[in-house]
Write a protein that holds these residues in place. Structure first.
Motif, PDB file in Angstrom:
ATOM      1  N   VAL A   1       5.768  67.915   6.778  1.00 13.04           N
ATOM      2  CA  VAL A   1       5.825  66.575   6.187  1.00 13.04           C
ATOM      3  C   VAL A   1       6.689  66.642   4.940  1.00 13.04           C
ATOM      4  O   VAL A   1       6.552  67.553   4.125  1.00 13.04           O
ATOM      5  N   TYR A   2       7.590  65.665   4.811  1.00 11.25           N
ATOM      6  CA  TYR A   2       8.507  65.625   3.677  1.00 11.25           C
ATOM      7  C   TYR A   2       8.010  64.632   2.636  1.00 11.25           C
ATOM      8  O   TYR A   2       7.568  63.531   2.968  1.00 11.25           O
ATOM      9  N   LYS A   3       8.074  65.035   1.369  1.00 12.38           N
ATOM     10  CA  LYS A   3       7.636  64.193   0.251  1.00 12.38           C
ATOM     11  C   LYS A   3       8.758  64.128  -0.776  1.00 12.38           C
ATOM     12  O   LYS A   3       9.478  65.104  -1.000  1.00 12.38           O
ATOM     13  N   ILE A   4       8.889  62.976  -1.399  1.00 12.79           N
ATOM     14  CA  ILE A   4       9.884  62.828  -2.453  1.00 12.79           C
ATOM     15  C   ILE A   4       9.342  63.415  -3.760  1.00 12.79           C
ATOM     16  O   ILE A   4       8.139  63.339  -4.036  1.00 12.79           O
ATOM     17  N   THR A   5      10.222  64.017  -4.555  1.00 12.10           N
ATOM     18  CA  THR A   5       9.837  64.572  -5.848  1.00 12.10           C
ATOM     19  C   THR A   5      10.169  63.587  -6.961  1.00 12.10           C
ATOM     20  O   THR A   5      10.806  62.555  -6.729  1.00 12.10           O
ATOM     21  N   ALA A   6       9.755  63.905  -8.171  1.00 18.18           N
ATOM     22  CA  ALA A   6      10.099  63.054  -9.318  1.00 18.18           C
ATOM     23  C   ALA A   6      11.613  62.980  -9.477  1.00 18.18           C
ATOM     24  O   ALA A   6      12.171  61.909  -9.784  1.00 18.18           O
ATOM     25  N   GLU A   7      12.292  64.119  -9.274  1.00 17.59           N
ATOM     26  CA  GLU A   7      13.755  64.128  -9.362  1.00 17.59           C
ATOM     27  C   GLU A   7      14.367  63.275  -8.251  1.00 17.59           C
ATOM     28  O   GLU A   7      15.390  62.618  -8.447  1.00 17.59           O
ATOM     29  N   GLY A   8      13.711  63.295  -7.074  1.00 16.67           N
ATOM     30  CA  GLY A   8      14.198  62.482  -5.973  1.00 16.67           C
ATOM     31  C   GLY A   8      14.077  60.994  -6.260  1.00 16.67           C
ATOM     32  O   GLY A   8      14.943  60.196  -5.873  1.00 16.67           O
ATOM     33  N   LYS A   9      13.003  60.610  -6.954  1.00 19.20           N
ATOM     34  CA  LYS A   9      12.848  59.200  -7.326  1.00 19.20           C
ATOM     35  C   LYS A   9      13.933  58.771  -8.305  1.00 19.20           C
ATOM     36  O   LYS A   9      14.441  57.641  -8.227  1.00 19.20           O
ATOM     37  N   GLU A  10      14.310  59.670  -9.205  1.00 18.41           N
ATOM     38  CA  GLU A  10      15.395  59.370 -10.136  1.00 18.41           C
ATOM     39  C   GLU A  10      16.716  59.245  -9.385  1.00 18.41           C
ATOM     40  O   GLU A  10      17.533  58.364  -9.671  1.00 18.41           O
ATOM     41  N   ARG A  11      16.926  60.136  -8.425  1.00 16.99           N
ATOM     42  CA  ARG A  11      18.140  60.086  -7.619  1.00 16.99           C
ATOM     43  C   ARG A  11      18.208  58.786  -6.831  1.00 16.99           C
ATOM     44  O   ARG A  11      19.276  58.155  -6.739  1.00 16.99           O
ATOM     45  N   PHE A  12      17.096  58.368  -6.254  1.00 19.82           N
ATOM     46  CA  PHE A  12      17.043  57.115  -5.502  1.00 19.82           C
ATOM     47  C   PHE A  12      17.410  55.941  -6.399  1.00 19.82           C
ATOM     48  O   PHE A  12      18.185  55.063  -6.016  1.00 19.82           O
ATOM     49  N   ALA A  13      16.862  55.922  -7.616  1.00 17.32           N
ATOM     50  CA  ALA A  13      17.165  54.840  -8.557  1.00 17.32           C
ATOM     51  C   ALA A  13      18.649  54.835  -8.909  1.00 17.32           C
ATOM     52  O   ALA A  13      19.273  53.767  -9.012  1.00 17.32           O
ATOM     53  N   ASP A  14      19.234  56.024  -9.074  1.00 19.03           N
ATOM     54  CA  ASP A  14      20.666  56.115  -9.383  1.00 19.03           C
ATOM     55  C   ASP A  14      21.511  55.578  -8.232  1.00 19.03           C
ATOM     56  O   ASP A  14      22.498  54.857  -8.449  1.00 19.03           O
ATOM     57  N   LEU A  15      21.131  55.932  -7.013  1.00 16.59           N
ATOM     58  CA  LEU A  15      21.882  55.462  -5.848  1.00 16.59           C
ATOM     59  C   LEU A  15      21.774  53.954  -5.688  1.00 16.59           C
ATOM     60  O   LEU A  15      22.747  53.287  -5.331  1.00 16.59           O
ATOM     61  N   LEU A  16      20.593  53.408  -5.961  1.00 11.80           N
ATOM     62  CA  LEU A  16      20.409  51.956  -5.870  1.00 11.80           C
ATOM     63  C   LEU A  16      21.294  51.219  -6.861  1.00 11.80           C
ATOM     64  O   LEU A  16      21.763  50.113  -6.593  1.00 11.80           O
ATOM     65  N   ALA A  17      21.510  51.833  -8.027  1.00 15.23           N
ATOM     66  CA  ALA A  17      22.277  51.166  -9.087  1.00 15.23           C
ATOM     67  C   ALA A  17      23.769  51.181  -8.825  1.00 15.23           C
ATOM     68  O   ALA A  17      24.524  50.475  -9.504  1.00 15.23           O
ATOM     69  N   GLN A  18      24.207  51.974  -7.839  1.00 21.59           N
ATOM     70  CA  GLN A  18      25.637  52.038  -7.540  1.00 21.59           C
ATOM     71  C   GLN A  18      26.085  50.752  -6.862  1.00 21.59           C
ATOM     72  O   GLN A  18      25.415  50.235  -5.981  1.00 21.59           O
ATOM     73  N   ALA A  19      27.217  50.240  -7.270  1.00 20.49           N
ATOM     74  CA  ALA A  19      27.741  48.997  -6.687  1.00 20.49           C
ATOM     75  C   ALA A  19      29.249  49.090  -6.541  1.00 20.49           C
ATOM     76  O   ALA A  19      29.975  48.160  -6.852  1.00 20.49           O
ATOM     77  N   GLY A  20      29.746  50.248  -6.085  1.00 22.78           N
ATOM     78  CA  GLY A  20      31.168  50.447  -5.911  1.00 22.78           C
ATOM     79  C   GLY A  20      31.667  49.928  -4.578  1.00 22.78           C
ATOM     80  O   GLY A  20      30.900  49.368  -3.775  1.00 22.78           O
ATOM     81  N   PRO A  21      32.953  50.138  -4.286  1.00 20.57           N
ATOM     82  CA  PRO A  21      33.554  49.621  -3.047  1.00 20.57           C
ATOM     83  C   PRO A  21      32.843  50.066  -1.775  1.00 20.57           C
ATOM     84  O   PRO A  21      32.826  49.337  -0.785  1.00 20.57           O
TER      85      PRO A  21
END
Length: 210
Positions: free
Chosen positions: A74-94
């Motif tokens: 079973v795969y679980k997200i880490t605290a660092e993974g949650k930060e990475r997810f937030a960073d990816l969501l904030a991207q709005a490039g081409p």
């Protein structure tokens, strides 16, 4: 885009590989071909190496002792993974304006801030408007040289672009006014209320009725 989708799903709940593949197909099936295990597991391994997800074993209680049989991973997200997810969501490039990029980001709009949603919607509208103008140009210059079926295909593409532009303009208007999408109650057609918890599914633009 697959990285964003996996981290987003694991933020909802831990999952094993089969569940992940099934949920990815459900959420992204309208915009991606079926995701194979040959694509999924190397991505999971890379996310583990980066420290963004971790794995545990489930169903250990039913594994007989002193055997080599392994419980389901079973795969679980880490605290660092949650930060990475937030960073990816904030991207709005081409890359977020293309079909696949837009679809994956739209699937997680409920977790994206309004300013980013608006930038992505406006960028997508510009991209589709460019596509629409290109099709109009083809039709205006090549109508006499195209057979009836190719001409019909070009017209179909143009109509699809025009519908999507109208749909995007409605979403943009709603975002600017702070309203939820007007058809949010229709879960298969428009995203969930941005203030809600459920992640939306990438919609199909409205079909015009004669």
């Amino acid at each position: 885009m697959l990285e964003l989708a996996i981290l987003g799903l694991l933020q909802e709940t831990p999952m094993h590989g089969y569940e992940l593949r099934k949920e990815l197909a459900t959420k992204l099936g309208t915009i991606r071909a079926a995701i194979s295990y040959g694509t999924l597991y190397p991505t999971l391994k890379r996310l583990q190496t980066a420290g963004w997800i971790t794995e545990t074993e489930a169903d250990q209680t039913i594994v007989p002792p002193m055997t080599s049989k392994r419980g389901r991973v079973v795969y679980k997200i880490t605290a660092e993974g949650k930060e990475r997810f937030a960073d990816l969501l904030a991207q709005a490039g081409p890359e977020t304006y293309d079909d696949a990029g837009f679809g994956v980001h739209f699937a997680f709009f409920a977790r994206t801030d309004r300013a980013t949603r608006l930038r992505i919607l406006e960028g997508r509208r510009r991209r589709i408007e460019e596509r629409r103008e290109g099709l109009r140009d083809v039709l205006s210059r090549a109508t006499g040289r195209l057979d009836a079926y190719t001409l019909e295909l070009q017209r179909h593409g143009l109509e699809a672009c025009e519908r999507e532009v109208r749909w995007l303009e409605e979403l943009i208007t709603n975002e600017r006014s702070g309203r939820a999408p007007s058809g949010a109650a229709d879960s298969h057609d428009l995203p969930a209320d941005p203030a809600g918890d459920a992640s939306p599914v990438f919609p199909r633009p409205h079909q015009d009725r004669p």
